[in-house]
Scaffold this active site. Sequence first.
Site, PDB file in Angstrom:
ATOM      1  N   HIS A   1       0.846  -1.184   0.000  1.00 31.35           N
ATOM      2  CA  HIS A   1       0.000   0.000   0.000  1.00 31.35           C
ATOM      3  C   HIS A   1       0.890   1.245   0.000  1.00 31.35           C
ATOM      4  O   HIS A   1       2.107   1.142   0.186  1.00 31.35           O
ATOM      5  CB  HIS A   1      -0.941   0.019   1.222  1.00 31.35           C
ATOM      6  CG  HIS A   1      -0.248   0.070   2.544  1.00 31.35           C
ATOM      7  ND1 HIS A   1      -0.189  -1.001   3.411  1.00 31.35           N
ATOM      8  CD2 HIS A   1       0.445   1.061   3.161  1.00 31.35           C
ATOM      9  CE1 HIS A   1       0.485  -0.665   4.492  1.00 31.35           C
ATOM     10  NE2 HIS A   1       0.904   0.577   4.363  1.00 31.35           N
TER      11      HIS A   1
HETATM   12  P1  TYD Z   1      -2.247  -4.019   7.378  1.00 34.64           P
HETATM   13  O1  TYD Z   1      -2.376  -2.623   6.855  1.00 34.64           O
HETATM   14  O2  TYD Z   1      -2.711  -5.123   6.505  1.00 34.64           O
HETATM   15  O3  TYD Z   1      -0.729  -4.296   7.827  1.00 34.64           O
HETATM   16  P2  TYD Z   1       0.608  -4.221   6.974  1.00 34.64           P
HETATM   17  O4  TYD Z   1       0.697  -2.834   6.428  1.00 34.64           O
HETATM   18  O5  TYD Z   1       1.716  -4.536   7.936  1.00 34.64           O
HETATM   19  O6  TYD Z   1       0.548  -5.244   5.884  1.00 34.64           O
HETATM   20  O7  TYD Z   1      -2.974  -4.071   8.782  1.00 34.64           O
HETATM   21  C1  TYD Z   1      -3.423  -5.286   9.343  1.00 34.64           C
HETATM   22  C2  TYD Z   1      -4.689  -5.006  10.134  1.00 34.64           C
HETATM   23  O8  TYD Z   1      -4.408  -4.187  11.258  1.00 34.64           O
HETATM   24  C3  TYD Z   1      -5.739  -4.271   9.307  1.00 34.64           C
HETATM   25  O9  TYD Z   1      -7.004  -4.799   9.670  1.00 34.64           O
HETATM   26  C4  TYD Z   1      -5.633  -2.842   9.780  1.00 34.64           C
HETATM   27  C5  TYD Z   1      -5.205  -2.995  11.218  1.00 34.64           C
HETATM   28  N1  TYD Z   1      -4.377  -1.910  11.778  1.00 34.64           N
HETATM   29  C6  TYD Z   1      -4.886  -1.128  12.798  1.00 34.64           C
HETATM   30  O10 TYD Z   1      -6.037  -1.296  13.238  1.00 34.64           O
HETATM   31  N2  TYD Z   1      -4.095  -0.157  13.335  1.00 34.64           N
HETATM   32  C7  TYD Z   1      -2.840   0.053  12.899  1.00 34.64           C
HETATM   33  O11 TYD Z   1      -2.141   0.945  13.428  1.00 34.64           O
HETATM   34  C8  TYD Z   1      -2.319  -0.756  11.814  1.00 34.64           C
HETATM   35  C9  TYD Z   1      -0.933  -0.540  11.283  1.00 34.64           C
HETATM   36  C10 TYD Z   1      -3.122  -1.727  11.289  1.00 34.64           C
END
Ligand code: TYD
Length: 136
Positions: free
Chosen positions: A52
């Site tokens: 992302h």
């Molecule tokens: P995600 O964006 O998929 O993680 P990464 O960027 O490491 O691949 O996030 C995983 C899950 O956690 C998603 O449901 C969003 C949630 N999340 C939060 O609630 N708060 C946060 O600060 C972060 C980073 C993720």
Amino acid sequence: MSVALARIIELPRLEDERGALSLIEAEAHVPFEIRRLYWLYGVPASASRGAHAHRELEQVVIALAGGLSIVLDDGSARRTFELSRPDRGLYVPPRLWRELYAFLPGTVCLVAASEVYREADYIRDYAAFTREVTAA
Ligand code: TYD
């Protein structure tokens, strides 16, 4: 935003016979005010994370233990970084696509971010990302 603006930040390392201590202090070591910390752990070697971009959020990524690779992409150029030192952080400016992969077993990856979690700040589709950055 150009990938050229991403950079490794050297953090202090205070070491003696008792071991080492590193730190991030407000206004001293990262180019933004930290509003959130999160950390990744238990990531399988075959997994990749990220995939992302953020519209506004900036972050610094630190491999507190273990190591991982990060590729950054601004829509026209890519740079890959390998993180494996707890006294080095990767500064990731906004508007870059990122993927984190090749996590070594036992890796703990700390992320210091400039914003609280806000899904509206994410661009999770690569084609939408390239459209947004080329329109800017
Ligand atoms: P995600 O964006 O998929 O993680 P990464 O960027 O490491 O691949 O996030 C995983 C899950 O956690 C998603 O449901 C969003 C949630 N999340 C939060 O609630 N708060 C946060 O600060 C972060 C980073 C993720």
